[in-house]
Design an enzyme around this catalytic site. Structure first.
Site, PDB file in Angstrom:
ATOM      1  N   ASN B  28      35.391  34.686  42.747  1.00 28.26           N
ATOM      2  CA  ASN B  28      35.603  35.722  43.768  1.00 28.26           C
ATOM      3  C   ASN B  28      34.761  35.365  44.985  1.00 28.26           C
ATOM      4  OD1 ASN B  28      34.893  38.292  45.260  1.00 28.26           O
ATOM      5  ND2 ASN B  28      36.428  39.077  43.836  1.00 28.26           N
ATOM      6  N   SER B  51      41.056  38.190  44.073  1.00 30.12           N
ATOM      7  CA  SER B  51      40.848  39.180  45.123  1.00 30.12           C
ATOM      8  C   SER B  51      40.793  40.530  44.418  1.00 30.12           C
ATOM      9  CB  SER B  51      41.995  39.122  46.122  1.00 30.12           C
ATOM     10  OG  SER B  51      41.682  39.903  47.253  1.00 30.12           O
ATOM     11  N   GLU B  52      39.689  41.258  44.592  1.00 30.29           N
ATOM     12  CA  GLU B  52      39.442  42.399  43.701  1.00 30.29           C
ATOM     13  C   GLU B  52      40.385  43.580  43.942  1.00 30.29           C
ATOM     14  OE1 GLU B  52      37.172  41.164  45.831  1.00 30.29           O
ATOM     15  OE2 GLU B  52      36.035  42.752  46.859  1.00 30.29           O
ATOM     16  N   ASN B  53      41.195  43.524  44.987  1.00 30.29           N
ATOM     17  CA  ASN B  53      42.207  44.565  45.151  1.00 30.29           C
ATOM     18  C   ASN B  53      43.407  44.352  44.224  1.00 30.29           C
ATOM     19  OD1 ASN B  53      42.543  42.321  46.943  1.00 30.29           O
ATOM     20  ND2 ASN B  53      44.214  43.399  47.928  1.00 30.29           N
ATOM     21  N   SER B  93      41.554  44.909  37.491  1.00 28.27           N
ATOM     22  CA  SER B  93      40.820  43.938  38.301  1.00 28.27           C
ATOM     23  C   SER B  93      39.324  44.003  38.002  1.00 28.27           C
ATOM     24  CB  SER B  93      41.064  44.225  39.786  1.00 28.27           C
ATOM     25  OG  SER B  93      40.389  43.284  40.580  1.00 28.27           O
TER      26      SER B  93
END
Lengths: 234, 214
Positions: B28, B51-53, B93
């Site tokens: 990340n 991508s943490e979304n 996520s």
């Protein structure tokens, strides 16, 4: 039972009240329930507590509810894109509870799954941990975070069938499924309501049991931060 | 280059950080200089960017006219997908982040200290934007690498004995990459891994408030 309503206003009939808690899907402006937010703006419901990762921007998304002071408190992880938000917060007009993004997602998921609390490493040793129960598991310290159960969930999906089964598109899924499950009532807005049987049952991201009412509508889908690269000349 | 530029610029810092990546890693990258790391992934090293979304396998920016409002990264920038891309919701996520499945996070910092404490989300009374996913990342991923300027605009060290800003995580940083060099967080203080171009060890020490052991 009919879940499909003609307008956002109709879908929210009888479920809005002053002082309620709302869980909203979306990340930034991506996958936000923009039509339902507009309907809440029109309804003028006040003293809202809203659990949403972000707070929209000035003039779009949840930002429009901030401008009218309909929001009493936000539970969010990041609010950096909204000048009016910042002004209200710094002047003490708006309450803000910062939650780490993953903690917020899990609080919504847990609330919807009948789990009143969970322990996490996130935030240990920071201001987030202050006043929370600490517990050691296998030599590591964790803090207790509570599940969120909201009076209402508002979410946005790509396609849905009349039974409420929803399919999301790309990163517009984000907080929508966990937010949907956290509400006592969930209202979903979709780009297209397809006939029953048109969705592949193996590819349903959120089963219709979580969705009580739904509408189809036109979405602006505003882009917050447009980044591109140039096609290289061959 | 007898008289080279002293220290690394943003791109050189990103290129140095890219050397931390190993083949097969799930990684990340934070906002700012860490985002540039994607431009310097060494040949033969395949990493999957999270991508943490809600995405694994983040691709480059789209060509003009091909932006998709449903496809953004955690910095809300329009991006593209790759053949190996997978999408998922925010709870999933952060389950993979909290669950230790992400090998490494490369993040920016406002302050870091010799015990590996990191501050990168808030300046009281000034900057109130929120921590986003940073607290979850530093608490959950296997290894945390911080990329930052060594000193403030006023020349004060940002590599400290004690952080003065609200923390993002306590004892979470493994390696610090700055414009002046690379430092590791050890049990009794920081260790110098290397100095940046044309920076001497004495200069690196002088710019660092934190205790440096060998």
């Amino acid at each position: 039972m009919n879940k499909v309503f003609p307008t956002a206003q109709a879908a929210l009939e009888g479920v809005l009240f002053d002082g309620m808690t709302i869980a909203a899907g979306g990340f930034g402006l991506c996958g936000i329930p923009e039509l339902l937010i507009e309907a809440i703006f029109d309804a003028g419901t006040r003293n809202l507590t809203i659990a949403s990762n972000n707070a929209g921007v000035d003039g779009f998304g949840l930002g429009i509810l901030l401008a009218t002071r309909q929001v009493k408190k936000m539970i969010s992880s990041y609010v950096g894109e909204n000048a009016e938000f910042m002004r209200q917060y710094l002047s003490g007009e708006l309450e803000l509870e910062f939650n780490p993004q993953g903690t917020l997602a899990e609080r919504l998921r847990a609330g919807g799954a009948g789990i009143p609390g969970f322990y996490t490493r996130t935030g240990v040793g920071t201001v987030i941990a202050e006043g929370k129960e600490h517990k050691e598991f296998d030599g590591k310290t964790y803090i207790l975070e509570r599940g969120i159960v909201a009076d209402l969930s508002i979410v946005k999906a790509w396609r849905g069938d009349p039974s409420g089964n929803l399919e999301f598109r790309k990163t517009a899924r984000n907080f929508n499924p966990p937010a949907a499950t956290a509400g006592k009532i969930c209202v979903a807005e979709v780009e297209e309501i397809v006939p029953m049987g048109a969705l592949d049952p193996d590819k349903i991201h959120l089963p219709g049991i979580y969705v009580h009412r739904m509408i189809q509508g036109e979405h602006e889908k505003r882009i917050e931060n447009r980044t591109t690269r140039k096609k290289e000349a061959v | 280059m007898a008289e080279g530029q002293k220290g690394w610029d943003r791109n050189q810092m990103a290129a140095r950080a890219a050397l931390e990546l190993r083949d097969g890693m799930y990684v990340n990258l934070g906002i700012g200089i860490p985002t540039l790391v994607a431009n310097y992934i060494p040949a033969g090293v395949n990493v999957t960017l999270q991508s943490e979304n809600g995405m694994l396998g983040m691709g480059p920016f789209p060509f003009e006219g091909e932006e998709d409002p449903d496809l953004i990264n955690a910095g809300k920038q329009t991006i593209t997908e790759l053949p190996q891309t997978a999408y998922f919701d925010s709870a999933q996520s952060f389950a993979m982040i909290r669950g230790g499945k992400i090998a490494m996070a490369i993040l920016g910092a406002m302050e870091v200290n010799q015990e590996g404490d990191l501050a990168n989300w808030m300046i009281p009374g000034k900057l109130v934007k929120g921590m986003g996913g940073a607290m979850d990342l530093v608490a959950g991923v296997g290894r945390v690498v911080v990329v930052m300027d060594h000193t403030s605009k006023h020349g004060e060290s940002k590599v400290l004995k004690h952080c003065t800003l609200p923390l993002t995580g306590k004892g979470v940083v493994d390696r610090i990459i700055t414009n002046l060099g690379v430092l590791d967080v050890g049990h009794k203080g920081l260790h110098i891994v290397e100095c940046a171009d044309f920076v001497t060890e004495a200069e690196l020490r002088a710019a660092t408030e934190a205790t440096i052991v060998d």
